[in-house]
Design a protein around this motif. Structure first.
Motif, mmCIF file in Angstrom:
data_model
loop_
_atom_site.group_PDB
_atom_site.id
_atom_site.type_symbol
_atom_site.label_atom_id
_atom_site.label_comp_id
_atom_site.label_asym_id
_atom_site.label_seq_id
_atom_site.Cartn_x
_atom_site.Cartn_y
_atom_site.Cartn_z
ATOM 1 N N ASN A 438 0.832 -1.194 0.000
ATOM 2 C CA ASN A 438 0.000 0.000 0.000
ATOM 3 C C ASN A 438 0.873 1.252 0.000
ATOM 4 O OD1 ASN A 438 -2.586 -1.214 0.031
ATOM 5 N ND2 ASN A 438 -2.361 -1.655 2.209
ATOM 6 N N THR A 440 0.638 4.678 1.203
ATOM 7 C CA THR A 440 -0.283 5.290 2.162
ATOM 8 C C THR A 440 -0.170 6.809 2.246
ATOM 9 O OG1 THR A 440 1.319 4.872 3.917
ATOM 10 C CG2 THR A 440 -0.397 3.211 3.571
ATOM 11 N N THR A 462 -9.383 1.629 7.527
ATOM 12 C CA THR A 462 -8.330 1.043 8.368
ATOM 13 C C THR A 462 -6.975 1.042 7.667
ATOM 14 O OG1 THR A 462 -8.965 -1.156 7.571
ATOM 15 C CG2 THR A 462 -9.936 -0.399 9.646
ATOM 16 N N LYS A 463 -6.976 0.817 6.366
ATOM 17 C CA LYS A 463 -5.748 0.939 5.581
ATOM 18 C C LYS A 463 -6.125 1.500 4.224
ATOM 19 C CE LYS A 463 -6.000 -4.013 4.429
ATOM 20 N NZ LYS A 463 -5.255 -5.289 4.398
ATOM 21 N N ASN A 464 -5.279 2.399 3.750
ATOM 22 C CA ASN A 464 -5.601 3.109 2.517
ATOM 23 C C ASN A 464 -4.400 3.085 1.596
ATOM 24 O OD1 ASN A 464 -7.148 4.508 0.724
ATOM 25 N ND2 ASN A 464 -7.404 6.343 1.985
ATOM 26 N N SER A 465 -4.641 3.415 0.315
ATOM 27 C CA SER A 465 -3.550 3.378 -0.646
ATOM 28 C C SER A 465 -3.905 4.220 -1.857
ATOM 29 C CB SER A 465 -3.269 1.939 -1.083
ATOM 30 O OG SER A 465 -2.219 1.896 -2.024
#
Length: 767
Positions: A438, A440, A462-465
């Motif tokens: 990812n 980020t 919660t997690k991004n990209s």
């Protein structure tokens, strides 16, 4: 157990009877009308299996939300609606299921219509599990729509539509009057099969609204559909209204784009655009107007340019008329991925940068995009690629934030539009490349938290990209299963016939073989002369060739004046290889039907010799060829060569999409070599394609009154190269269109006039 089942069956039967629901099976039109007129909420009207021909159904009933009225096939796919037939729906909570429209065309303006008249409009109605295949008008410029939406809360789902070759969008959403706005229609889970090239405008697959109603809110959802080779024109989807949603669709090798032509505040999210190496016409998204959000989309090998680039952001017309181009403002393009696309971002497209070109005020596209942001997008190239951005005007109204690319890229502006990052993507399928990590460092713009999921539904909170997908990606992604779209009972996987070779020795055998041949048949001619007195009709894929290529068979046509040796019919595909074709100067070698050319034909001539005809190819109005190719052949002693100029109404139509003339010789053609015409200019329609390469043209044009050897009025893509023009009695070889950057190259000219370029070619605007 048996007693339990019996009690349950009795209970269900009692419940059905007690609520007054009926199952009515009908066998003819009279019974159907009676059943519809007396239908009550919850009833099912069942059409008996078989062919229902020349029937116009008016389904005028009122069901309820809990008890809709259903009109369905006895067995889905086994009820064929044929001939001059249509279906009109008026009322509420009606369901139509399992019908198969084929072998005909609508006698009205639509095949399935969500209204009967202005007083009987459908609301909360569903058409599902249906097929419309090749149900196209006999005349390609007669306009109709296969599905016409009126009213509110109507749905087309799980259906298959393919083969529309006449004018008009396949699906049209009408927004006339308050009854049609804020409609919340759904077009979901359908398979839009191949729509052939039309040769002009008005060949969209879906159009939502029109110029006159383009400021009205529609709230139509187009979701989870497969668009397979939808090549009708430059716009696969033409958005002409406000507040529509385009989500989770796949555009597979379709020559066109999803175009936000008019209207504002639309969402284009999580769509997949798949191209290939073989076409410069496959596009992505074209952005016009205000407030659109383009997020989470994936583009693979989109090779088109300008209007058909992966992302085309248009310039607008100041104080634009309603049917032209409004300025792009307040748009968001975020979290998209572009893999192996040619110059994927083309910005300020359509800008009129040539100050020498004088245009009327309504045509000057000088309003640059403003208050628009491109953020968190990813561009990946698996090898050396073209520059990722092409700007046709200043782009100071666009804010670029946290966009990354894996190859070297230099920007002349500050801040840089793209940032170099040596990231990698892994190839997961033929077209899907997925991230290995990812990225980020994302830009959090206003309302960006509403982009809550990625293209595959994974949570971004919660997690991004950067890009359209978040790592890790499900290993099952990347396959297209056609069974996920359209009906449960229909497949468009065609069975390709194994080529069969038939050898003939006489004209009688030739005529018999041609009439009895199946598609993909090769007819081989023994050396000798075949005297033909009537036109050979081509309505399937046929090859006619000499068995001995060094001792070619001779076809001698002795038919009546103004007839043709070969008559090209709809869906006719002819390859003439290594054959000598002769006439008596008063007939044509090839023509189309004069009327009812409902579908395109193809003509290929190779290693052959054609002589002593009036026209080598003469076309008539409303005929259309996808491809005409002449290679390594000799055409001599004819009055005219190729005529593709029958579309003279200046409405943007033309007679052939692709014309390839290569490695051939034209000798003693009295008039012009080529008359290829497209009148009525719509600058977004990218059509008319000529390659004229490595030919020799001698002793021709002595009777040509226009003084031009290659007449190319309005044809957009022209390549004339490596030819010899010698002793031709003309002033002009061809007039090239400077605005389209048409150029000739490496041509040798001897006593044959000259090439001339006109920058501002006179063209009548269609609008």
């Amino acid at each position: 157990m048996k007693n339990f089942l019996a009690l349950n069956l009795a209970f269900l039967l009692f419940s059905f009877v007690a609520t007054g629901k009926d199952i009515i099976k009908v066998k003819n039109e009279a019974e159907l009308k009676t059943a519809i007129s007396s239908a009550k909420p919850g009833d099912e009207i069942i059409l008996s299996n078989g062919i229902w021909k020349n029937i116009q159904i008016k389904f005028d009933s009122k069901g309820t939300k809990d008890n809709p009225i259903t009109l369905r096939a006895e067995t889905s796919g086994k009820v064929s609606i044929e001939g001059g037939s249509d279906l009109k729906i008026g009322g509420s909570y009606l369901v139509i299921r399992g019908l198969y429209f084929r072998n005909g065309y609508t006698p009205s303006k639509s095949v399935i219509d969500f209204h009967i008249d202005s007083s009987k409009i459908a609301n909360n109605c569903i058409v599902t599990d249906c097929v419309i295949e090749d149900f196209t008008q006999l005349n390609r410029v007669r306009s109709d729509h296969w599905i016409e939406f009126w009213g509110r809360h109507n749905e087309l789902s799980n259906s298959y539509l393919s083969g529309k070759s006449n004018q008009g969008p396949t699906i049209m959403v009408i927004l006339e009057g308050n009854e049609q706005i804020n409609n919340y229609h759904k077009i979901i889970n359908n398979h839009f099969g191949p729509r052939p090239r039309k040769g002009g405008p008005h060949g969209e697959t879906i159009q939502i609204g029109d110029s006159g109603t383009s400021m009205a809110p529609s709230y139509t959802t187009v979701e989870h559909n497969l668009f397979e080779r939808c090549d009708g024109e430059v716009e696969i989807i033409s958005n002409k209204s406000n507040n529509n949603i385009y989500r989770n669709n796949i555009f597979y090798k379709s020559e066109g784009s999803l175009v936000l032509r008019h209207g504002n505040y639309c969402t284009i999210d999580s769509n997949i655009f798949i191209g290939d190496e073989n076409s410069d016409f496959m596009g992505g998204i074209r952005l016009i107007n205000t407030g659109h959000w383009i997020t989470n989309n994936y583009f693979y090998k989109i090779k088109g340019s300008e209007f058909r680039s992966a992302l085309a952001v248009m310039n607008g017309v100041p104080k634009s008329p309603q049917n032209r181009y409004n300025q792009v403002t307040d748009a968001v393009v975020a979290y998209n991925t572009f893999v192996d696309c040619d110059t994927p971002w083309q910005l300020s497209v359509g800008a009129n940068m040539d100050k020498s070109v004088v245009l009327p005020a309504q045509e000057i596209r000088s309003a640059r995009p403003t208050r628009t942001i491109l953020a968190n997008n990813l561009i990946y190239n698996s090898s050396d690629a073209k520059a990722p951005i092409k700007a046709y005007d200043k782009i100071d109204g666009i804010l670029f934030k946290n966009n990354i690319i894996n190859t070297d890229y230099e920007s002349k502006s500050e801040p840089k539009e793209l940032q170099k990052n040596s990231f990698t993507l892994n190839k997961q399928s033929d077209w899907l490349y997925v991230p290995t990590a990812n990225y980020t460092d994302v830009y959090n713009g206003f309302d960006f938290e509403t982009i809550a999921k990625d293209i595959f539904g994974n949570d971004r909170s919660t997690k991004n990209s950067v890009g359209s997908m978040v790592f890790p990606v499900d290993k099952n992604k990347g396959q297209i299963n056609k069974k996920d779209f359209g009906t449960s009972w229909f497949s468009n996987e065609a069975q390709v016939a194994t080529p069969k070779t038939i050898q003939v020795n006489t004209q009688k055998e030739l005529i018999k073989a041609l009439s009895e041949a199946s598609s993909n048949t090769i007819i081989e001619l023994k050396s000798g002369t075949y005297k033909i007195n009537e036109s050979l009709k081509i309505d399937k894929t046929i090859t006619i060739q000499s068995k001995d290529k060094k001792n070619k068979a001779i076809l001698e046509y002795n038919g009546a004046n103004n007839t043709a040796a070969f008559l090209m019919l709809p869906k006719g595909n002819l390859m003439l290889n290594a054959v000598i074709l002769k006439g008596n100067n008063n007939q044509n070698a090839f023509t189309t039907k004069e009327k009812e050319m409902s579908a395109a034909y193809n003509l290929k001539i190779a290693n052959s010799e054609i002589s002593q005809f009036d026209y080598v190819l003469k076309t008539y109005k409303d005929s259309f060829s996808d491809t005409i190719a002449i290679d390594n052949s000799i055409i001599k002693n004819c009055k005219n060569a190729i005529n593709l100029a029958a579309e003279n109404d200046d409405l943007g139509e033309y007679n052939a999409e692709f014309l390839f003339i290569t490695n051939s010789k034209f000798d003693n053609i009295s008039n012009n070599i080529l008359d290829y015409y497209r009148g009525g200019y719509d600058e977004s329609t990218i059509g008319g394609n000529l390659v004229f390469d490595n030919n020799s043209v001698i002793n021709s044009g002595k009777l040509e009154t226009s003084g031009t050897l290659l007449k190319l009025q309005g044809i957009v893509n022209v390549t004339i190269s490596n030819n010899i023009f010698s002793n031709n009695a003309v002033k002009t070889i061809a007039v090239l269109w400077g605005e389209k950057e048409q150029k000739e190259s490496n041509n040798k000219i001897d006593n044959s006039g000259e090439f001339r370029t006109e920058q501002n070619l006179k063209q009548k605007m269609m609008y």
